[in-house]
Design an enzyme around this catalytic site. Structure first.
Site, short mmCIF file in Angstrom:
data_model
loop_
_atom_site.label_atom_id
_atom_site.label_comp_id
_atom_site.label_asym_id
_atom_site.label_seq_id
_atom_site.Cartn_x
_atom_site.Cartn_y
_atom_site.Cartn_z
N GLU A 149 0.84 -1.19 0.00
CA GLU A 149 0.00 0.00 0.00
C GLU A 149 0.88 1.25 0.00
OE1 GLU A 149 -2.82 2.44 3.13
OE2 GLU A 149 -2.77 0.25 3.29
N ARG B 39 0.25 10.36 0.40
CA ARG B 39 0.59 11.47 1.30
C ARG B 39 1.71 12.34 0.77
NH1 ARG B 39 1.04 8.12 7.03
NH2 ARG B 39 -0.85 6.88 6.80
N LYS C 201 -11.24 -1.74 6.35
CA LYS C 201 -10.08 -1.36 7.14
C LYS C 201 -10.57 -0.86 8.50
CE LYS C 201 -6.43 2.18 7.19
NZ LYS C 201 -5.60 3.07 6.35
#
Length: 206
Positions: free
Chosen positions: A40, A44, A128
């Site tokens: 993943e 950001r 999640k």
């Protein structure tokens, strides 16, 4: 691949923050070599989409996804970059619809029973759990298994190699997400062997 398959790819999904796209391929190769194919890359940093493109194109065996997806535009951009799955820290109706529209499997973030139930109304059973440690950790997830036995989670947030097993022992946890696999100092130093070793230790958890 669907979202349920994603939970079963490996016990730990590395959550990777990359500041330089040139690091993407060696980092991903080290993780795959250590036994962790699902990667993943969080959105950001400005380098994230290019990093996803490079991993998707150059790293055999990697299943690269985009994390920290918080807007419909990011979902579309990640899909265009070659991401094979999406992960969000939380979920809104607009974001859920946008992630669904990409056709990619996704793990939408939840932290409460109500949020999980809202996704269940749309037939979504793989989610999640974030922020895992702050939101109650293994005890909270164990409590959710009673009323919501059909939901499986990938807890992320504050999990370490030492605590991952506490989550993975739960019947409603398929895998965990962790940032400890790609320490910033190791990435900056190009210490790919250290990252491979960390991945191998995480892969051995199951």
């Amino acid at each position: 691949m669907n979202a349920t398959d994603l939970l079963d790819l490996c016990p730990v999904v590395p959550v990777v923050v990359l500041h330089d796209a040139a690091d993407a391929v060696p980092v991903a190769r080290a993780l795959v070599a250590g036994g962790l194919p699902a990667i993943e890359v969080t959105l950001r940093t400005p380098a994230a989409l290019d990093a996803i493109k490079r991993i998707a194109a150059e790293v055999e065996g990697a299943v690269v996804g985009a994390g920290t997806v918080v807007t419909p535009r990011q979902a579309a951009e990640a899909a265009g970059a070659g991401a094979r799955f999406l992960v969000s820290p939380g979920c809104t109706d607009r974001l859920r619809a946008a992630m669904t529209d990409t056709g990619l499997p996704f793990l939408a973030g939840v932290a409460t029973a109500s949020e999980a139930m809202a996704l269940l109304e749309h037939g979504i059973t793989a989610m999640k759990f974030f922020p895992a440690k702050a939101a109650g950790g293994p005890a909270y997830l164990k409590a959710l298994a009673g009323p919501l036995p059909q939901v499986r989670f990938c807890p992320t947030g504050g999990i370490t190699l030492d605590t991952a097993g506490d989550y993975l022992s739960l019947p409603n946890v398929g895998c965990v997400g962790g940032t400890w696999l790609t320490p910033d100092d190791a990435v900056r130093a190009g210490d790919w062997a250290r990252i491979e070793d960390l991945a191998r230790a995480a892969a051995a958890l199951r």
